[in-house]
Design a protein around this motif. Sequence first.
Motif, PDB file in Angstrom:
ATOM      1  N   THR A 143      23.235  38.968  40.825  1.00 19.92           N
ATOM      2  CA  THR A 143      23.357  39.866  41.973  1.00 19.92           C
ATOM      3  C   THR A 143      24.240  39.221  43.056  1.00 19.92           C
ATOM      4  O   THR A 143      24.093  38.033  43.378  1.00 19.92           O
ATOM      5  N   GLY A 144      25.152  39.992  43.593  1.00 17.31           N
ATOM      6  CA  GLY A 144      26.019  39.460  44.657  1.00 17.31           C
ATOM      7  C   GLY A 144      27.404  40.067  44.635  1.00 17.31           C
ATOM      8  O   GLY A 144      27.589  41.222  44.222  1.00 17.31           O
ATOM      9  N   ASP A 145      28.371  39.254  45.034  1.00 17.37           N
ATOM     10  CA  ASP A 145      29.761  39.718  45.144  1.00 17.37           C
ATOM     11  C   ASP A 145      30.556  39.348  43.894  1.00 17.37           C
ATOM     12  O   ASP A 145      30.513  38.207  43.421  1.00 17.37           O
ATOM     13  N   VAL A 146      31.303  40.319  43.384  1.00 17.47           N
ATOM     14  CA  VAL A 146      32.241  40.110  42.273  1.00 17.47           C
ATOM     15  C   VAL A 146      33.658  40.309  42.841  1.00 17.47           C
ATOM     16  O   VAL A 146      33.986  41.371  43.377  1.00 17.47           O
ATOM     17  N   THR A 147      34.485  39.261  42.702  1.00 22.03           N
ATOM     18  CA  THR A 147      35.826  39.289  43.305  1.00 22.03           C
ATOM     19  C   THR A 147      36.908  39.152  42.246  1.00 22.03           C
ATOM     20  O   THR A 147      36.810  38.326  41.334  1.00 22.03           O
ATOM     21  N   CYS A 148      37.904  40.006  42.376  1.00 19.67           N
ATOM     22  CA  CYS A 148      39.108  39.940  41.524  1.00 19.67           C
ATOM     23  C   CYS A 148      40.271  39.445  42.399  1.00 19.67           C
ATOM     24  O   CYS A 148      40.536  40.028  43.476  1.00 19.67           O
ATOM     25  N   MET A 166      45.508  35.546  37.332  1.00 24.61           N
ATOM     26  CA  MET A 166      44.427  36.289  38.001  1.00 24.61           C
ATOM     27  C   MET A 166      43.096  35.609  37.666  1.00 24.61           C
ATOM     28  O   MET A 166      42.919  35.044  36.576  1.00 24.61           O
ATOM     29  N   SER A 167      42.133  35.684  38.574  1.00 23.87           N
ATOM     30  CA  SER A 167      40.817  35.045  38.392  1.00 23.87           C
ATOM     31  C   SER A 167      39.694  35.987  38.838  1.00 23.87           C
ATOM     32  O   SER A 167      39.881  36.838  39.739  1.00 23.87           O
ATOM     33  N   TRP A 168      38.533  35.757  38.188  1.00 21.75           N
ATOM     34  CA  TRP A 168      37.308  36.484  38.571  1.00 21.75           C
ATOM     35  C   TRP A 168      36.323  35.489  39.194  1.00 21.75           C
ATOM     36  O   TRP A 168      36.126  34.388  38.698  1.00 21.75           O
ATOM     37  N   PHE A 169      35.676  35.955  40.291  1.00 18.61           N
ATOM     38  CA  PHE A 169      34.699  35.133  40.981  1.00 18.61           C
ATOM     39  C   PHE A 169      33.368  35.896  41.096  1.00 18.61           C
ATOM     40  O   PHE A 169      33.358  37.110  41.351  1.00 18.61           O
ATOM     41  N   ASN A 220      36.701  46.718  36.558  1.00 26.02           N
ATOM     42  CA  ASN A 220      38.129  46.790  36.227  1.00 26.02           C
ATOM     43  C   ASN A 220      38.975  46.445  37.461  1.00 26.02           C
ATOM     44  O   ASN A 220      38.763  47.023  38.543  1.00 26.02           O
ATOM     45  N   CYS A 221      39.904  45.512  37.237  1.00 27.67           N
ATOM     46  CA  CYS A 221      40.811  45.110  38.319  1.00 27.67           C
ATOM     47  C   CYS A 221      42.267  45.369  37.866  1.00 27.67           C
ATOM     48  O   CYS A 221      42.636  45.012  36.736  1.00 27.67           O
ATOM     49  N   SER A 222      43.041  45.981  38.737  1.00 28.31           N
ATOM     50  CA  SER A 222      44.415  46.369  38.339  1.00 28.31           C
ATOM     51  C   SER A 222      45.411  46.113  39.471  1.00 28.31           C
ATOM     52  O   SER A 222      45.048  46.069  40.659  1.00 28.31           O
ATOM     53  N   VAL A 260      46.100  45.721  44.909  1.00 22.68           N
ATOM     54  CA  VAL A 260      45.034  45.315  43.985  1.00 22.68           C
ATOM     55  C   VAL A 260      43.886  46.321  44.122  1.00 22.68           C
ATOM     56  O   VAL A 260      43.407  46.595  45.227  1.00 22.68           O
ATOM     57  N   GLN A 261      43.469  46.846  42.985  1.00 21.33           N
ATOM     58  CA  GLN A 261      42.384  47.834  42.953  1.00 21.33           C
ATOM     59  C   GLN A 261      41.231  47.287  42.102  1.00 21.33           C
ATOM     60  O   GLN A 261      41.445  46.784  40.990  1.00 21.33           O
TER      61      GLN A 261
END
Length: 321
Positions: free
Chosen positions: A85-90, A35-38, A25-27, A7-8
């Motif tokens: 502002t903070g963490d973006v997780t794929c 797949m989910s975004w947090f 971009n998540c790949s 996962v990139q």
Amino acid sequence: MAGLGQVQLSPPSLAVLHGAQARFNCSTAAPWVVMSWFLNDRAVITVSAKHGTLSNSVSFTVTNRTTTRSTVWELVIWNVTRNHTGDVTCDFQNIGRQTATLSVQVAGTVVIDGGNVTGRKGGRVRFRCQASDWYPAPTLTWALAVNQEVNNYTTSHAAAPDGLFRSTSTLDVLAVVDTWVQCQASVPALPAPKTHRVFLTVGPGGDDQTVLIAVVVSVLTIPLLVLLIIALICCCVNERKSRRTEDTRGNGRCGEVATDRAGQGQNNLGYSWNENTGVAPSEPRSDRGPPISAGAHQAPVSSGQGVYPGDFRTIRHATTV
């Protein structure tokens, strides 16, 4: 579960300005199902390989950018605020996840207090730059038009209750030649610093100022001397005219007196009327002198012959010794 290397997520960190867009971009090259975004551990959007987007919102959208080599999903956060502002997780279910950092920044205002300045040649001029309502605290730097090293400045920061920063920087500039002075404020999200520029005009120095004062005094003294001379000349002329007028008046009075004397004739100061003889002796008798002999007469003392009314005889006095 596949390794995390499958996962990139890019970019690994992103700084954007308040109100802008944030894109990630998540790949993965592995087969996937969901797949989910947090955002800060809160799920904001979910995508199914079979059914597509399962949830969506105004602030968060996803776009399928899959290629022949890998599956790629782009997350867009619209009109970002500091709350983002903070963490973006794929997260690819049963494959792996990656986390990136999002920083939402605020670019405030920057201004140099006082505007344009005139400084004495050879002296130091102080400039004060204010950067207000920034997040995070901005980096303040200075620039000059002339090739002069700018390192003698200090900067301080203060946070307001709302979390925004107010920064102040003070610079001392040696006044050598005319130049512009520029204050620059920047945060990582800005593509270029915000700037404010003022101009420094170099005036005469201490020695030059003394010479200038001397020249000004000299120039002002000459007209004053001319005016003083003119005033003295006017006073002298007026005094002469006044004297001439007084002399003319005095000559007129003298002429009148002379005319009056000419009309009256000459007075005989020795004249005295004698009631007994009817003769006016020319001088008074002296009780100390001897008696005057009979028949002797005294002529009146005068510049001419005295003529007396009632008697035309000449009287002479003889003194016996």
